[in-house]
Design a protein around this motif. Structure first.
Motif, mmCIF file in Angstrom:
data_model
loop_
_atom_site.group_PDB
_atom_site.id
_atom_site.type_symbol
_atom_site.label_atom_id
_atom_site.label_comp_id
_atom_site.label_asym_id
_atom_site.label_seq_id
_atom_site.Cartn_x
_atom_site.Cartn_y
_atom_site.Cartn_z
ATOM 1 N N THR A 207 -40.561 -107.591 -65.278
ATOM 2 C CA THR A 207 -39.625 -107.215 -66.335
ATOM 3 C C THR A 207 -38.979 -105.851 -66.086
ATOM 4 O OG1 THR A 207 -40.596 -108.597 -68.068
ATOM 5 C CG2 THR A 207 -39.445 -106.624 -68.782
ATOM 6 N N PRO A 208 -39.734 -104.789 -65.699
ATOM 7 C CA PRO A 208 -39.063 -103.507 -65.412
ATOM 8 C C PRO A 208 -38.038 -103.613 -64.290
ATOM 9 C CG PRO A 208 -41.423 -103.175 -65.656
ATOM 10 C CD PRO A 208 -41.205 -104.655 -65.605
ATOM 11 N N ILE A 209 -38.330 -104.427 -63.260
ATOM 12 C CA ILE A 209 -37.397 -104.594 -62.158
ATOM 13 C C ILE A 209 -36.174 -105.392 -62.608
ATOM 14 C CG2 ILE A 209 -37.119 -105.558 -59.838
ATOM 15 C CD1 ILE A 209 -40.109 -105.060 -59.407
ATOM 16 N N PHE A 210 -36.398 -106.421 -63.435
ATOM 17 C CA PHE A 210 -35.287 -107.216 -63.970
ATOM 18 C C PHE A 210 -34.358 -106.333 -64.798
ATOM 19 C CE2 PHE A 210 -33.428 -109.716 -67.409
ATOM 20 C CZ PHE A 210 -32.803 -110.753 -66.712
ATOM 21 N N ILE A 211 -34.919 -105.517 -65.661
ATOM 22 C CA ILE A 211 -34.115 -104.630 -66.504
ATOM 23 C C ILE A 211 -33.365 -103.612 -65.653
ATOM 24 C CG2 ILE A 211 -34.280 -102.780 -68.229
ATOM 25 C CD1 ILE A 211 -36.494 -104.395 -69.571
ATOM 26 N N ASP A 212 -34.034 -103.087 -64.639
ATOM 27 C CA ASP A 212 -33.389 -102.097 -63.762
ATOM 28 C C ASP A 212 -32.209 -102.698 -63.020
ATOM 29 O OD1 ASP A 212 -33.420 -99.416 -62.473
ATOM 30 O OD2 ASP A 212 -33.881 -100.580 -60.667
ATOM 31 N N SER A 213 -32.335 -103.952 -62.575
ATOM 32 C CA SER A 213 -31.267 -104.578 -61.795
ATOM 33 C C SER A 213 -30.156 -105.159 -62.658
ATOM 34 C CB SER A 213 -31.847 -105.684 -60.909
ATOM 35 O OG SER A 213 -32.418 -106.710 -61.703
ATOM 36 N N MET A 214 -30.484 -105.592 -63.873
ATOM 37 C CA MET A 214 -29.492 -106.256 -64.719
ATOM 38 C C MET A 214 -28.843 -105.328 -65.743
ATOM 39 S SD MET A 214 -29.585 -109.372 -63.508
ATOM 40 C CE MET A 214 -28.851 -110.452 -64.731
ATOM 41 N N LEU A 215 -29.612 -104.381 -66.283
ATOM 42 C CA LEU A 215 -29.108 -103.538 -67.373
ATOM 43 C C LEU A 215 -28.830 -102.100 -66.950
ATOM 44 C CD1 LEU A 215 -31.407 -104.807 -70.290
ATOM 45 C CD2 LEU A 215 -29.155 -105.637 -69.585
ATOM 46 N N HIS A 216 -29.401 -101.663 -65.811
ATOM 47 C CA HIS A 216 -29.111 -100.344 -65.236
ATOM 48 C C HIS A 216 -29.324 -99.213 -66.242
ATOM 49 C CE1 HIS A 216 -27.407 -102.666 -61.959
ATOM 50 N NE2 HIS A 216 -26.573 -103.257 -62.810
ATOM 51 N N VAL A 217 -30.537 -99.108 -66.752
ATOM 52 C CA VAL A 217 -30.874 -98.056 -67.715
ATOM 53 C C VAL A 217 -31.809 -97.047 -67.051
ATOM 54 C CG1 VAL A 217 -30.566 -99.549 -69.722
ATOM 55 C CG2 VAL A 217 -32.800 -99.433 -68.604
ATOM 56 N N ILE A 219 -35.277 -94.442 -66.820
ATOM 57 C CA ILE A 219 -36.692 -94.810 -66.811
ATOM 58 C C ILE A 219 -37.287 -94.885 -68.218
ATOM 59 C CG2 ILE A 219 -37.482 -92.427 -66.531
ATOM 60 C CD1 ILE A 219 -39.050 -95.551 -64.935
ATOM 61 N N LYS A 220 -36.856 -93.996 -69.131
ATOM 62 C CA LYS A 220 -37.372 -94.037 -70.503
ATOM 63 C C LYS A 220 -36.920 -95.301 -71.212
ATOM 64 C CE LYS A 220 -38.001 -89.111 -71.574
ATOM 65 N NZ LYS A 220 -37.598 -87.993 -72.451
ATOM 66 N N GLN A 221 -35.637 -95.628 -71.084
ATOM 67 C CA GLN A 221 -35.112 -96.835 -71.715
ATOM 68 C C GLN A 221 -35.738 -98.085 -71.094
ATOM 69 O OE1 GLN A 221 -30.956 -95.975 -70.932
ATOM 70 N NE2 GLN A 221 -30.566 -95.510 -73.085
ATOM 71 N N LEU A 225 -37.724 -100.900 -73.256
ATOM 72 C CA LEU A 225 -37.270 -102.289 -73.273
ATOM 73 C C LEU A 225 -38.293 -103.217 -72.624
ATOM 74 C CD1 LEU A 225 -33.497 -101.805 -72.337
ATOM 75 C CD2 LEU A 225 -34.451 -102.297 -74.595
ATOM 76 N N SER A 226 -38.940 -102.745 -71.557
ATOM 77 C CA SER A 226 -39.957 -103.562 -70.896
ATOM 78 C C SER A 226 -41.173 -103.787 -71.774
ATOM 79 C CB SER A 226 -40.397 -102.892 -69.590
ATOM 80 O OG SER A 226 -39.325 -102.766 -68.686
ATOM 81 N N SER A 227 -41.406 -102.879 -72.716
ATOM 82 C CA SER A 227 -42.585 -102.976 -73.570
ATOM 83 C C SER A 227 -42.412 -103.974 -74.706
ATOM 84 C CB SER A 227 -42.912 -101.598 -74.164
ATOM 85 O OG SER A 227 -41.926 -101.212 -75.113
ATOM 86 N N LEU A 228 -41.165 -104.225 -75.106
ATOM 87 C CA LEU A 228 -40.931 -105.067 -76.287
ATOM 88 C C LEU A 228 -41.465 -106.491 -76.145
ATOM 89 C CD1 LEU A 228 -37.359 -103.887 -77.375
ATOM 90 C CD2 LEU A 228 -39.571 -103.298 -78.390
#
Length: 389
Positions: A207-217, A219-221, A225-228
């Motif tokens: 999930t953190p890698i997916f968010i990093d590649s798709m949403l480009h936020v 580290i805090k964000q 988001l990964s925690s939700l």
């Protein structure tokens, strides 16, 4: 409707009882275990981007933590053989197991903050210290059998022991290995565990890698988001336990129907939401919502296949849980390894392939479980009655 293998309900101590306290303590232990494992997923983002030569992800450490989680989960299953009354199995086991889901939520929320303010090594020191404190608390508070515990009330002790008198024997004969290997319900549980670990491992690790590649936020964000998904997975898991016990206590559904219902929800819902994720890349909020739903709904299996071994063979639940967890961990290992290979070889369509494969595994596993799954105590798991002529 007559429930399978259930004793009539008795008046029992309320929610503020020792067995619920024990379940909550296990919940806290599981939170820390998963925190120690999951913090590596987010700190890897920092370590890989760092110029520090020591900032390389230690894969062997990650595999060791995965093995420890499996050992702890297996050991806990034996606890509920003597501590969980039949009509409270769902809520007690889901309460403790939900710690495996809440742990990633907590760690992903605070890890980004710790990394930026104190440096990533402090993440491991903090969660390691919490684990040591809980270990000491566990050593003082836990007893193997409620009959031996000095703090439990007499009424609660009598309630637990009387509710389990027909299912738990003090004698443990040799394991019927051959009968277990031939038992389709055991294999149904194993396949259910395989599908759960497959989906859960992908959502937890990537999930953190997916968010990093798709949403480009940042580290805090990313951490928030990964925690939700993990927070809502914890809520869904506890809800599944309470609902399954509710259906059984009110004779709404049989035990078999309840297990299959929650297993179906835990397989089909994450598969559906996961397949939709790659098509929502242009919508920030749509991606976040479906990511939460894909990660959270798999925990409905806590009221289904993941507790089913306690129905079919309470005397051998610990061994069955160990075997099915092992098969599940193999599924998790394969899924995380395969997903990593897909991401490296085909970045453009990697997520689509990952979620399509996850959906296929879930559907195939569910079909097998619906056909072969049962909740009645199996003949090989019953205590043999010896009579004299």
């Amino acid at each position: 409707m007559q429930m399978d293998n259930q004793l009539p309900p008795q008046k029992a101590p309320g929610f503020c009882s020792f067995r619920y306290g024990l379940s909550f303590l296990l919940h806290c232990c599981n939170v820390i275990i998963m925190a120690q494992r999951t913090c590596l997923n987010l700190t890897m983002v920092v370590m890989v981007n760092s110029t520090d030569p020591h900032g390389l992800p230690n894969i062997s450490t990650k595999k060791l933590l995965d093995n420890i989680k499996g050992i702890v989960a297996t050991a806990q299953s034996e606890i509920y053989v003597k501590w969980a009354p039949p009509l409270e199995r769902g809520r007690l086991t889901s309460m403790s197991a939900s710690g495996f889901l809440l742990g990633p939520f907590i760690v992903l929320v605070v890890t980004g903050v710790i990394c930026e303010s104190l440096g990533w090594p402090m993440v491991f020191y903090i969660f390691g210290a919490c684990g040591c404190a809980l270990c000491l608390l566990w050593l003082f508070l836990f007893y193997d059998d409620p009959k031996d515990h000095p703090c439990i009330s007499i009424s609660e002790k009598e309630y637990i022991t009387s509710s389990l008198v027909q299912q738990v024997s003090s004698s443990r004969p040799s394991l019927p290995i051959k009968a277990m290997l031939k038992s389709l319900p055991v294999w149904a549980i194993a396949i259910g565990s395989f599908t759960f670990f497959w989906s859960n491992n992908i959502m937890t690790v990537y999930t953190p890698i997916f968010i990093d590649s798709m949403l480009h936020v940042n580290i805090k964000q990313n951490g928030f988001l990964s925690s939700l998904p993990n927070l809502f997975a914890c809520i869904c898991g506890i809800l599944a336990g309470h609902l399954s016990d509710f259906f059984l206590a009110r004779n709404i559904l049989s035990v078999t129907a309840v297990r299959k219902l929650f297993t179906a929800a835990g397989c089909l819902l994450p598969a559906t939401f996961g397949v939709c994720l790659p098509y929502l890349s242009s919508s920030f909020y749509g991606t976040v919502i479906f990511l939460i739903l894909a990660g959270a709904t798999s925990s409905f299996s806590l009221g289904g296949a993941l507790i089913n071994g306690l129905d079919i063979a309470p005397r051998y639940f610990g061994f069955i849980k160990a075997c099915t967890n092992l098969i599940g961990m193999i599924g998790g290992l394969i899924s995380s390894t395969l997903t990593g290979l897909i991401l490296n070889q085909d970045p453009e369509s990697a997520w689509f392939k990952t979620f399509i494969l996850m959906a296929a595994i879930n559907v195939i596993g569910l079909i097998f479980y619906l056909i072969a799954g049962e909740a009645e105590i199996q003949d090989w798991a019953k205590e043999k009655q010896h009579t004299r002529l």
